[in-house]
Design a protein around this motif. Structure first.
Motif, PDB file in Angstrom:
ATOM      1  N   ASN A 126       0.846  -1.196   0.000  1.00 28.37           N
ATOM      2  CA  ASN A 126       0.000   0.000   0.000  1.00 28.37           C
ATOM      3  C   ASN A 126       0.881   1.246   0.000  1.00 28.37           C
ATOM      4  O   ASN A 126       0.981   1.957   1.005  1.00 28.37           O
ATOM      5  N   ASN A 128       0.643   4.181  -1.173  1.00 34.85           N
ATOM      6  CA  ASN A 128      -0.008   5.473  -0.948  1.00 34.85           C
ATOM      7  C   ASN A 128      -0.771   5.529   0.367  1.00 34.85           C
ATOM      8  O   ASN A 128      -1.457   6.516   0.646  1.00 34.85           O
ATOM      9  N   ASN A 130      -3.461   4.058   1.360  1.00 35.69           N
ATOM     10  CA  ASN A 130      -4.898   4.231   1.177  1.00 35.69           C
ATOM     11  C   ASN A 130      -5.663   3.421   2.220  1.00 35.69           C
ATOM     12  O   ASN A 130      -5.306   2.282   2.525  1.00 35.69           O
TER      13      ASN A 130
END
Length: 383
Positions: A126, A128, A130
């Motif tokens: 992951n 980013n 999110n």
């Protein structure tokens, strides 16, 4: 005992005879600043008392910053094969929705919202950060997953679903979340470094080609070159700087940036780290090279004159030469390869035995040769 300590500077607290898997019933967290030279890993048992803290399992996730054992074990596999991890999660999620529909939201909450807590792995899964796109290794263990989902009945059903998801994903009779490694390393003969017994003659430290001829012709200069160097304030500063760079810079970088591990404790010449089994051989080589300033196995640094120079800007490290303990410095290491079902106190007892009672007693461990602890292996079946 519920706690063990190293020299009063770090404490690892564990509830007696607990699996100490880390989520959500063992709140493992790190405090302290690496810049100050101290990392502390503790389990705050007080936070587990809901009557006094009003914290339930759904809210306690925000306090957890240390991986459970299955997450450590599966960290390298998840980093290298994130698509397989996603497929496994989808398979298990679908099975739970079919056979345990009342717990589907609980499953997604305790697996999809909680990361591995292994930096290198989480950045791959992951990047980013999110919401809802994280995974963690608790989904590989039906027993721990049942606890986190609040499942008091139908545990046999969940176990069957976990086994089915393993087979559907191609894991067959093995699981990436089964075996993890803990390493305890300690510098050899540190008292000799502090006292100056390791120092050589001045001729090994004075660059005669940088001195003019008149200085070298001063009476007593040749005698000085053959005199053993004395331990003074500047040498003590250099020793402290080498220990600081190793424990605060190089160990965290190697463990958490180069490999899919997690630092438990790193201070001076003492190191404790956990990592997946796949990373163990190269991790040990890298740690050994960083300690004595040898050739870097992965060529991110080049050694020169007892320093480690980064070949390029590296994440989390200053772009400068890093002090090392120099040629001839060795470490003794205790290594335990443990199954996730093995209680943490048992793992730690074997770890200290491997490092202190075995590695330190190997020939040369205190006189300059490297000692490596024997492996202690726990056994058990996937639950």
């Amino acid at each position: 005992d519920a706690a063990r300590s190293w020299g009063g500077s770090a404490v690892l607290g564990v509830p007696p005879m607990s699996n100490c898997r880390g989520f959500p019933h063992s709140l493992l967290h790190q405090d302290g600043s690496r810049e100050q030279g101290t990392n502390i890993l503790s389990i705050d048992l007080g936070l587990l008392n809901n009557e006094t803290t009003n914290i339930d399992d759904k809210n306690v996730i925000q306090f957890i910053r240390f991986p459970n054992w299955s997450s450590i074990a599966a960290a390298r596999f998840a980093h290298d094969h994130p698509e397989v991890i996603r497929q496994y999660w989808q398979n298990l999620s679908r099975l739970i929705e079919q056979d345990l529909p009342d717990f589907k939201d609980n499953f997604r909450s305790c697996t999809g919202n909680y990361p591995f807590q292994v930096p290198k792995t989480d950045n791959t899964i992951n990047p980013n950060n999110n919401e809802g796109e994280n995974f963690n290794g608790v989904m590989f263990s039906s027993r721990w997953l049942a606890d986190d989902m609040g499942l008091t009945q139908s545990r046999d059903v969940l176990r069957r679903l976990v086994e089915t998801a393993h087979k559907q994903t191609g894991f067959s009779n093995w699981s990436p979340g089964d075996w993890w490694v803990i390493v305890l390393a300690d510098g050899d003969g540190m008292g000799n470094y502090v006292s100056g017994a390791k120092l050589k003659e001045y001729k090994h430290y004075i660059l005669t080609d940088q001195l003019d001829q008149s200085s070298q012709q001063v009476k007593g200069f040749e005698e000085l070159l053959e005199t053993k160097k004395r331990m003074g304030p500047a040498t003590h500063v250099g020793l402290n700087r080498a220990l600081l760079d190793f424990s605060n810079r190089l160990v965290p970088y190697i463990t958490e940036k180069r490999f899919c591990g997690k630092v438990v404790y790193s201070g001076g010449d003492d190191v404790m780290a956990v990592l997946p089994l796949e990373d163990l051989p190269e991790f040990l080589r890298s740690l050994r090279a960083a300690w004595c300033g040898a050739e870097d196995p992965q060529q991110e640094f080049h050694p020169k004159g007892g320093y480690w120079y980064p070949n390029q800007q590296l994440e989390g490290l200053p772009d400068r030469a890093h002090f090392t303990m120099g040629e001839g410095a060795t470490m003794s290491m205790g290594i335990v390869i443990a199954h996730k079902s093995l209680p943490l106190p048992t793992v730690l007892d074997n770890l200290w035995t491997a490092e202190k009672d075995r590695a330190k007693k190997l020939h040369g461990a205190t006189s300059g040769m490297e000692g490596t602890g024997n492996r202690e292996q726990g056994t058990g079946n996937r639950q």
